[in-house]
Design a protein around this motif. Structure first.
Motif, PDB file in Angstrom:
ATOM      1  N   GLU A   1      48.296  87.723  24.607  1.00 14.00           N
ATOM      2  CA  GLU A   1      47.541  88.922  24.219  1.00 14.00           C
ATOM      3  C   GLU A   1      48.486  89.918  23.567  1.00 14.00           C
ATOM      4  O   GLU A   1      49.652  90.039  23.954  1.00 14.00           O
ATOM      5  N   SER A   2      47.987  90.618  22.565  1.00 17.14           N
ATOM      6  CA  SER A   2      48.814  91.584  21.855  1.00 17.14           C
ATOM      7  C   SER A   2      49.022  92.836  22.692  1.00 17.14           C
ATOM      8  O   SER A   2      48.115  93.282  23.406  1.00 17.14           O
ATOM      9  N   VAL A   3      50.226  93.392  22.608  1.00 16.07           N
ATOM     10  CA  VAL A   3      50.528  94.687  23.204  1.00 16.07           C
ATOM     11  C   VAL A   3      51.021  95.585  22.082  1.00 16.07           C
ATOM     12  O   VAL A   3      51.043  95.196  20.916  1.00 16.07           O
ATOM     13  N   SER A   4      51.418  96.792  22.412  1.00 11.90           N
ATOM     14  CA  SER A   4      51.829  97.745  21.378  1.00 11.90           C
ATOM     15  C   SER A   4      52.967  97.188  20.528  1.00 11.90           C
ATOM     16  O   SER A   4      53.879  96.536  21.047  1.00 11.90           O
TER      17      SER A   4
ATOM     18  N   PRO B   1      49.430  77.302  25.343  1.00 16.41           N
ATOM     19  CA  PRO B   1      48.686  78.027  24.304  1.00 16.41           C
ATOM     20  C   PRO B   1      49.620  78.614  23.253  1.00 16.41           C
ATOM     21  O   PRO B   1      50.673  79.187  23.571  1.00 16.41           O
ATOM     22  N   ALA B   2      49.240  78.460  21.991  1.00 17.20           N
ATOM     23  CA  ALA B   2      50.058  78.961  20.884  1.00 17.20           C
ATOM     24  C   ALA B   2      50.003  80.486  20.828  1.00 17.20           C
ATOM     25  O   ALA B   2      49.042  81.119  21.270  1.00 17.20           O
ATOM     26  N   MET B   3      51.062  81.071  20.290  1.00 16.22           N
ATOM     27  CA  MET B   3      51.074  82.518  20.101  1.00 16.22           C
ATOM     28  C   MET B   3      50.012  82.915  19.072  1.00 16.22           C
ATOM     29  O   MET B   3      49.561  82.093  18.260  1.00 16.22           O
ATOM     30  N   ASN B   4      49.634  84.162  19.089  1.00 15.25           N
ATOM     31  CA  ASN B   4      48.667  84.655  18.111  1.00 15.25           C
ATOM     32  C   ASN B   4      49.268  84.699  16.711  1.00 15.25           C
ATOM     33  O   ASN B   4      48.551  84.592  15.712  1.00 15.25           O
ATOM     34  N   GLN B   5      50.603  84.838  16.642  1.00 19.92           N
ATOM     35  CA  GLN B   5      51.275  84.987  15.360  1.00 19.92           C
ATOM     36  C   GLN B   5      52.475  84.040  15.299  1.00 19.92           C
ATOM     37  O   GLN B   5      53.193  83.865  16.290  1.00 19.92           O
ATOM     38  N   ALA B   6      52.671  83.405  14.146  1.00 17.40           N
ATOM     39  CA  ALA B   6      53.850  82.565  13.953  1.00 17.40           C
ATOM     40  C   ALA B   6      55.090  83.446  13.889  1.00 17.40           C
ATOM     41  O   ALA B   6      55.055  84.546  13.317  1.00 17.40           O
TER      42      ALA B   6
ATOM     43  N   ARG C   1      52.236  89.127  24.632  1.00 16.86           N
ATOM     44  CA  ARG C   1      52.633  88.853  26.011  1.00 16.86           C
ATOM     45  C   ARG C   1      51.814  87.692  26.547  1.00 16.86           C
ATOM     46  O   ARG C   1      50.618  87.592  26.309  1.00 16.86           O
ATOM     47  N   TYR C   2      52.501  86.814  27.309  1.00 16.60           N
ATOM     48  CA  TYR C   2      51.846  85.619  27.830  1.00 16.60           C
ATOM     49  C   TYR C   2      51.833  85.617  29.355  1.00 16.60           C
ATOM     50  O   TYR C   2      52.845  85.885  30.007  1.00 16.60           O
TER      51      TYR C   2
ATOM     52  N   GLY D   1      57.185  88.350  35.631  1.00 21.80           N
ATOM     53  CA  GLY D   1      56.418  87.115  35.510  1.00 21.80           C
ATOM     54  C   GLY D   1      55.702  86.937  34.192  1.00 21.80           C
ATOM     55  O   GLY D   1      55.020  85.927  33.985  1.00 21.80           O
ATOM     56  N   LYS D   2      55.831  87.895  33.276  1.00 21.69           N
ATOM     57  CA  LYS D   2      55.165  87.826  31.977  1.00 21.69           C
ATOM     58  C   LYS D   2      56.200  87.577  30.881  1.00 21.69           C
ATOM     59  O   LYS D   2      57.317  88.082  30.935  1.00 21.69           O
ATOM     60  N   ILE D   3      55.815  86.781  29.872  1.00 22.54           N
ATOM     61  CA  ILE D   3      56.694  86.443  28.751  1.00 22.54           C
ATOM     62  C   ILE D   3      56.329  87.312  27.550  1.00 22.54           C
ATOM     63  O   ILE D   3      55.157  87.384  27.161  1.00 22.54           O
ATOM     64  N   TYR D   4      57.334  87.971  26.989  1.00 18.36           N
ATOM     65  CA  TYR D   4      57.118  88.826  25.809  1.00 18.36           C
ATOM     66  C   TYR D   4      57.802  88.198  24.596  1.00 18.36           C
ATOM     67  O   TYR D   4      58.987  87.846  24.651  1.00 18.36           O
ATOM     68  N   ALA D   5      57.056  88.049  23.478  1.00 23.68           N
ATOM     69  CA  ALA D   5      57.607  87.619  22.200  1.00 23.68           C
ATOM     70  C   ALA D   5      57.620  88.829  21.275  1.00 23.68           C
ATOM     71  O   ALA D   5      56.568  89.445  21.025  1.00 23.68           O
ATOM     72  N   ILE D   6      58.800  89.167  20.745  1.00 27.12           N
ATOM     73  CA  ILE D   6      58.991  90.461  20.086  1.00 27.12           C
ATOM     74  C   ILE D   6      59.487  90.266  18.660  1.00 27.12           C
ATOM     75  O   ILE D   6      60.507  89.606  18.421  1.00 27.12           O
ATOM     76  N   GLY D   7      58.754  90.876  17.698  1.00 30.26           N
ATOM     77  CA  GLY D   7      59.205  90.913  16.307  1.00 30.26           C
ATOM     78  C   GLY D   7      59.384  89.543  15.706  1.00 30.26           C
ATOM     79  O   GLY D   7      58.677  88.588  16.026  1.00 30.26           O
TER      80      GLY D   7
END
Length: 563
Positions: free
Chosen positions: A399-402, A356-361, A391-392, A372-378
């Motif tokens: 799903e978006s986090v803070s 699944p693609a991220m919510n944001q490019a 976070r994936y 066990g969770k993947i975080y994409a930051i900034g």
């Protein structure tokens, strides 16, 4: 007196003549059986009622059960009743006594195994177990577990353990695993051939088993933890995961001492100090030259780099991360546009899968894994600097986090003490940052930490002994530009060290040695060496030529498919 069969005639000294003799003999015996000639015993069997004729001598030779039966009180009876085995199964096993073969199928194997155990037909038992294991599936293994418990068949038990060792990752996620007894689980965990990509996977399985019934499993827990290859963990993992477990404090202390004090190892008593055979590790590197990507593996025995796979990647600025048996390529930059794509390369079978693609490019972002969770930051979307974080998980997707307090890209990020730390980076073309933030997944809140002593873009970051170390990737004076963060006191302190000292912090660990992937030379070659603690010197190894290193991880050799 008849001659002993152990005193073989000259005829039988020749193996081919002996084989012909035995073939003729068995053919004659089978003919007697088919024609019911010279029969000296008949069995009356129920369900449904049937009579099964046979020869006492053949059955007694094939099975201790029949030998003892015929020597007993009812052994001389011309007709013997059998009430505890159905007639079809019994007749198949009588045939087995003559031929060594029987029609064993997935439908009758349970009844055949139970009867073969009663009749003490070891070869038939082996054939039944082989049939069970040959046809094992996710569904049939549950039947096999029930059958093993009912029969207490040692061979089936052993074969199931061998299967569980080979397929541990799948088995440990199943419901049946939670009911494994301590002895069985210990036999599995002790195996040097336990098929796991990382030793952490064995720890995760123990923790899942333990949490299923904490009160009843506190006492045996240390015995299972002792089966882990504890010296393959780093000190931070031992402090945060092993030491807090009931009764495991001493195990964690010994392992930490082993890691930090090589000179004292002869005085430290530990069950296992070497990695498992299946966990032997090597380096896996993604190299890029122009737009050509290759996945290279390091051959330790020959001290050379070998191409493992050629990669078709038509974009840049993705962030790769190792997740189980896969390398995830997250985000990137293609045709002048930031991407939200996520692709997964399975290391074992070299196949690609779109996730699944991220919510944001994003490009210029950072990716970490925590619990066990993947975080994409900034990162950047076009020219916009991002503060968003997502976070994936396979179950929930992205799903978006803070969001970050301060937007940034080209930063450094690590995880420590179940938190995510991001430091440095930039948010304008001319402004580098020394700002540091920490994310707590329990509260879903980012908080500001003490600033670094210097602003840093694309910093090299490393967790080491409960601290975070930071080095500028492109600093001309990097050997003098290292600082360390103490999360307990929220303090950064600048440390000055030689390149070799920095490598002990930022280098990669393989075979209990510290490896340094040094700077690129003018010939675009990456120098590689490891630190020899005994001689206190760096030993140069085969350099990595032809392209720039995009990604380097230590991976189990078992993950790499045979060429």
């Amino acid at each position: 007196m008849a001659a002993s069969c152990t005193q073989r005639p000259a005829l039988q000294s020749n193996s081919s003549e002996q084989n012909r003799f035995m073939e003729k003999l068995m053919a004659k015996i089978l003919r007697f059986y088919d024609q019911q000639s010279l029969i000296d015993v008949t069995f009356k069997v129920s369900n449904p009622t049937a009579v099964v004729p046979a020869h006492r001598l053949i059955l007694a030779a094939a099975s201790p059960y029949f030998e003892n039966l015929f020597k007993g009180k009812q052994g001389n009876n011309p007709v013997i009743e059998i009430n505890y085995i159905d007639s079809d199964t019994f007749e198949r096993l009588i045939t087995f006594c003559y031929t060594g073969e029987a029609p064993i199928t997935v439908n009758n194997v349970g009844a055949m195994l139970k009867a073969a155990i009663v009749l003490q037909l070891d070869d038939a038992i082996n054939s039944c177990v082989d049939c069970i294991m040959k046809n094992i599936t996710e569904r049939s293994i549950q039947v096999a577990y029930v059958l093993e418990r009912e029969t207490q068949c040692e061979r089936l038990k052993q074969k199931l353990i061998e299967y569980e060792i080979k397929n541990f990752m799948e088995i440990s996620r199943g419901v049946e695993f939670l009911s494994f007894d301590v002895e069985k689980l210990q036999r599995i965990l002790e195996s040097d051939n336990l098929n796991i990509p990382r030793e952490e996977d064995a720890y995760d399985a123990i923790k899942r088993w333990f949490n299923y019934d904490v009160p009843a499993r506190q006492e045996p827990l240390p015995h299972l933890i002792a089966c882990l290859r504890l010296t393959q963990f780093d000190a931070d993992f031992l402090l945060t995961h092993i030491q807090p477990l009931p009764g495991c404090e001493l195990l964690a202390f010994k392992a930490i001492s082993w890691i930090r004090e090589p000179a004292a190892r002869t005085k430290i008593s530990m069950r296992f100090t070497e990695p498992r055979a299946t966990c032997e590790e090597t380096f896996l590197v993604i190299c890029r030259s122009e737009m050509n990507y290759k996945l290279l593996q390091y051959n330790k025995a020959e001290d050379k780099w070998q191409e493992y796979a050629s990669l078709e990647i038509d974009y840049t600025n993705y962030w790769p991360i190792l997740k189980d048996e896969n390398i995830l390529f997250i985000g990137g930059y293609k045709n002048g546009v930031s991407c939200n794509i996520v692709r997964s390369l399975n290391i074992r079978n070299k196949t690609w899968q779109n996730l699944p693609a991220m919510n944001q490019a994003r490009r210029g972002h950072r990716v970490v894994e925590l619990d066990g969770k993947i975080y994409a930051i900034g990162g950047l979307e076009g020219n916009k600097v991002l503060s968003s974080v997502e976070r994936y998980t396979p179950s929930d997707g992205w799903e978006s986090v803070s969001s970050l307090i301060v937007e940034r890209h080209s930063a450094g990020a690590v995880t420590l003490n179940n938190k995510v730390y991001i430091m440095g980076g930039t948010n304008t073309p001319l402004r580098a940052l020394k700002l540091v933030e920490c994310y707590n997944p329990d509260s879903n809140i980012w908080t500001s930490c003490a600033d670094m002593t210097e602003c840093r873009v694309l910093p090299h970051v490393k967790v080491h002994k409960g601290h975070i170390y930071v080095l500028d990737t492109y600093s001309a004076n990097s050997s003098q530009s290292v600082e360390r963060y103490d999360p307990q006191h929220n303090i950064w302190s600048k440390i000055y060290c030689l390149n070799a000292d920095w490598a002990r912090i930022a280098g990669m660990s393989l075979d209990n040695k510290l490896w340094l992937f040094g700077r690129f030379t003018s010939e675009d070659i990456l120098n590689i060496s490891f630190y020899d603690e005994d001689d206190e010197r760096w030993v140069k190894k085969c350099s990595l030529p032809n392209g720039r290193k995009c990604f380097c991880r230590v991976v189990p050799i078992a993950l790499l498919s045979l060429k």
